[in-house]
Design a protein around this motif. Structure first.
Motif, short mmCIF file in Angstrom:
data_model
loop_
_atom_site.label_atom_id
_atom_site.label_comp_id
_atom_site.label_asym_id
_atom_site.label_seq_id
_atom_site.Cartn_x
_atom_site.Cartn_y
_atom_site.Cartn_z
N ASP A 109 34.01 -74.69 57.34
CA ASP A 109 34.51 -73.60 56.50
C ASP A 109 33.47 -73.20 55.46
O ASP A 109 33.33 -72.02 55.14
CB ASP A 109 35.81 -74.00 55.79
CG ASP A 109 36.93 -74.29 56.77
OD1 ASP A 109 36.97 -73.65 57.84
OD2 ASP A 109 37.76 -75.16 56.47
N LYS A 110 32.75 -74.20 54.95
CA LYS A 110 31.80 -73.92 53.88
C LYS A 110 30.76 -75.03 53.79
O LYS A 110 31.07 -76.19 53.97
CB LYS A 110 32.56 -73.83 52.55
CG LYS A 110 31.73 -73.40 51.38
CD LYS A 110 32.62 -73.24 50.14
CE LYS A 110 31.82 -72.76 48.97
NZ LYS A 110 32.63 -72.60 47.77
N ILE A 111 29.52 -74.63 53.50
CA ILE A 111 28.45 -75.55 53.17
C ILE A 111 28.00 -75.17 51.76
O ILE A 111 27.77 -74.01 51.48
CB ILE A 111 27.24 -75.42 54.13
CG1 ILE A 111 27.64 -75.72 55.57
CG2 ILE A 111 26.08 -76.29 53.67
CD1 ILE A 111 27.96 -77.17 55.86
N THR A 112 27.88 -76.16 50.88
CA THR A 112 27.46 -75.90 49.51
C THR A 112 26.27 -76.80 49.18
O THR A 112 26.36 -78.02 49.29
CB THR A 112 28.60 -76.19 48.52
OG1 THR A 112 29.76 -75.45 48.92
CG2 THR A 112 28.21 -75.80 47.11
N CYS A 113 25.16 -76.18 48.80
CA CYS A 113 23.97 -76.91 48.37
C CYS A 113 23.67 -76.53 46.93
O CYS A 113 24.00 -75.43 46.49
CB CYS A 113 22.77 -76.56 49.26
SG CYS A 113 22.98 -77.08 50.99
N PRO A 114 23.03 -77.43 46.17
CA PRO A 114 22.83 -77.17 44.74
C PRO A 114 21.72 -76.17 44.41
O PRO A 114 21.64 -75.70 43.28
CB PRO A 114 22.47 -78.56 44.18
CG PRO A 114 21.89 -79.29 45.34
CD PRO A 114 22.62 -78.77 46.54
N GLY A 115 20.88 -75.84 45.39
CA GLY A 115 19.80 -74.89 45.10
C GLY A 115 18.88 -74.75 46.29
O GLY A 115 19.19 -75.17 47.40
N ASP A 116 17.72 -74.15 46.06
CA ASP A 116 16.71 -73.99 47.11
C ASP A 116 16.13 -75.35 47.49
O ASP A 116 16.03 -76.25 46.66
CB ASP A 116 15.58 -73.08 46.63
CG ASP A 116 16.04 -71.66 46.31
OD1 ASP A 116 17.17 -71.29 46.70
OD2 ASP A 116 15.26 -70.92 45.68
N LEU A 117 15.72 -75.48 48.76
CA LEU A 117 15.10 -76.70 49.25
C LEU A 117 13.58 -76.54 49.18
O LEU A 117 13.02 -75.60 49.74
CB LEU A 117 15.53 -76.97 50.70
CG LEU A 117 14.93 -78.19 51.39
CD1 LEU A 117 15.40 -79.49 50.71
CD2 LEU A 117 15.31 -78.19 52.87
N THR A 118 12.92 -77.45 48.48
CA THR A 118 11.47 -77.43 48.37
C THR A 118 10.84 -77.93 49.66
O THR A 118 11.22 -78.99 50.18
CB THR A 118 11.01 -78.33 47.20
OG1 THR A 118 11.63 -77.86 46.00
CG2 THR A 118 9.50 -78.28 47.03
N GLY A 119 9.90 -77.17 50.18
CA GLY A 119 9.25 -77.49 51.44
C GLY A 119 8.16 -78.52 51.30
O GLY A 119 6.98 -78.22 51.48
N LYS A 120 8.55 -79.75 50.97
CA LYS A 120 7.61 -80.88 50.89
C LYS A 120 8.17 -81.98 51.78
O LYS A 120 9.34 -82.35 51.67
CB LYS A 120 7.51 -81.40 49.45
CG LYS A 120 6.80 -80.44 48.50
CD LYS A 120 6.84 -80.88 47.06
CE LYS A 120 6.46 -82.31 46.84
NZ LYS A 120 6.51 -82.71 45.42
N VAL A 121 7.34 -82.50 52.68
CA VAL A 121 7.78 -83.56 53.60
C VAL A 121 8.36 -84.71 52.79
O VAL A 121 7.77 -85.16 51.81
CB VAL A 121 6.62 -84.03 54.49
CG1 VAL A 121 7.04 -85.24 55.32
CG2 VAL A 121 6.14 -82.91 55.39
N GLY A 122 9.55 -85.15 53.20
CA GLY A 122 10.23 -86.25 52.51
C GLY A 122 11.21 -85.78 51.45
O GLY A 122 12.04 -86.56 50.99
N GLU A 123 11.13 -84.52 51.06
CA GLU A 123 12.07 -83.96 50.06
C GLU A 123 13.48 -84.02 50.64
O GLU A 123 13.72 -83.69 51.79
CB GLU A 123 11.69 -82.51 49.76
CG GLU A 123 12.51 -81.86 48.68
CD GLU A 123 12.10 -82.29 47.28
OE1 GLU A 123 12.90 -82.08 46.37
OE2 GLU A 123 10.99 -82.84 47.09
N THR A 124 14.44 -84.50 49.83
CA THR A 124 15.83 -84.55 50.28
C THR A 124 16.73 -83.80 49.31
O THR A 124 16.38 -83.61 48.14
CB THR A 124 16.35 -86.00 50.40
OG1 THR A 124 16.29 -86.62 49.12
CG2 THR A 124 15.56 -86.79 51.42
N MET A 125 17.87 -83.40 49.83
CA MET A 125 18.87 -82.72 49.02
C MET A 125 20.24 -83.11 49.55
O MET A 125 20.44 -83.23 50.76
CB MET A 125 18.70 -81.20 49.13
CG MET A 125 19.77 -80.40 48.38
SD MET A 125 19.57 -78.62 48.60
CE MET A 125 18.15 -78.34 47.57
#
Length: 105
Positions: free
Chosen positions: A50-66
């Protein structure tokens, strides 16, 4: 509910997002990330959350998680997005949906 049952198991998805390069570290826009995760889940498990909610933009750095949140019916599950590869302005990431806590039902 079928959606709940399908989305309750751990699902790992891989997505590749091509971004316009403006120099510096690429990012995946929050809205595009949420839409991409929903599209990938629908393709993988046959049901769209129904919905996906993320806190902001994802930084394109290998290993970065959200940490993001998936809503399907009355159920809410966490999910982890991890950047696995960056090639110029292309950002590849995996999405792992948390196991549903059956004891909370």
């Amino acid at each position: 509910m079928k959606t709940t049952r399908v989305l309750s198991s751990t699902v790992t998805l891989v997505a590749l997002v091509a971004l316009a390069g403006c120099g510096g570290t690429p990012t995946v826009d929050k809205d595009k990330l949420e839409e991409g995760i929903a599209d990938d889940l629908e393709r993988e498990v046959g049901a769209r959350p129904d919905k996906i909610t993320c806190p902001g933009d994802l930084t394109g750095k290998v290993g970065e998680t959200m940490r993001c949140e998936l809503t399907a019916g009355e159920d809410t599950l966490g999910l982890t997005v991890e950047v696995t590869e960056v090639d110029g302005s292309d950002v590849a990431y995996t999405v792992e949906v948390d196991e549903m806590d059956e004891s909370a039902s």
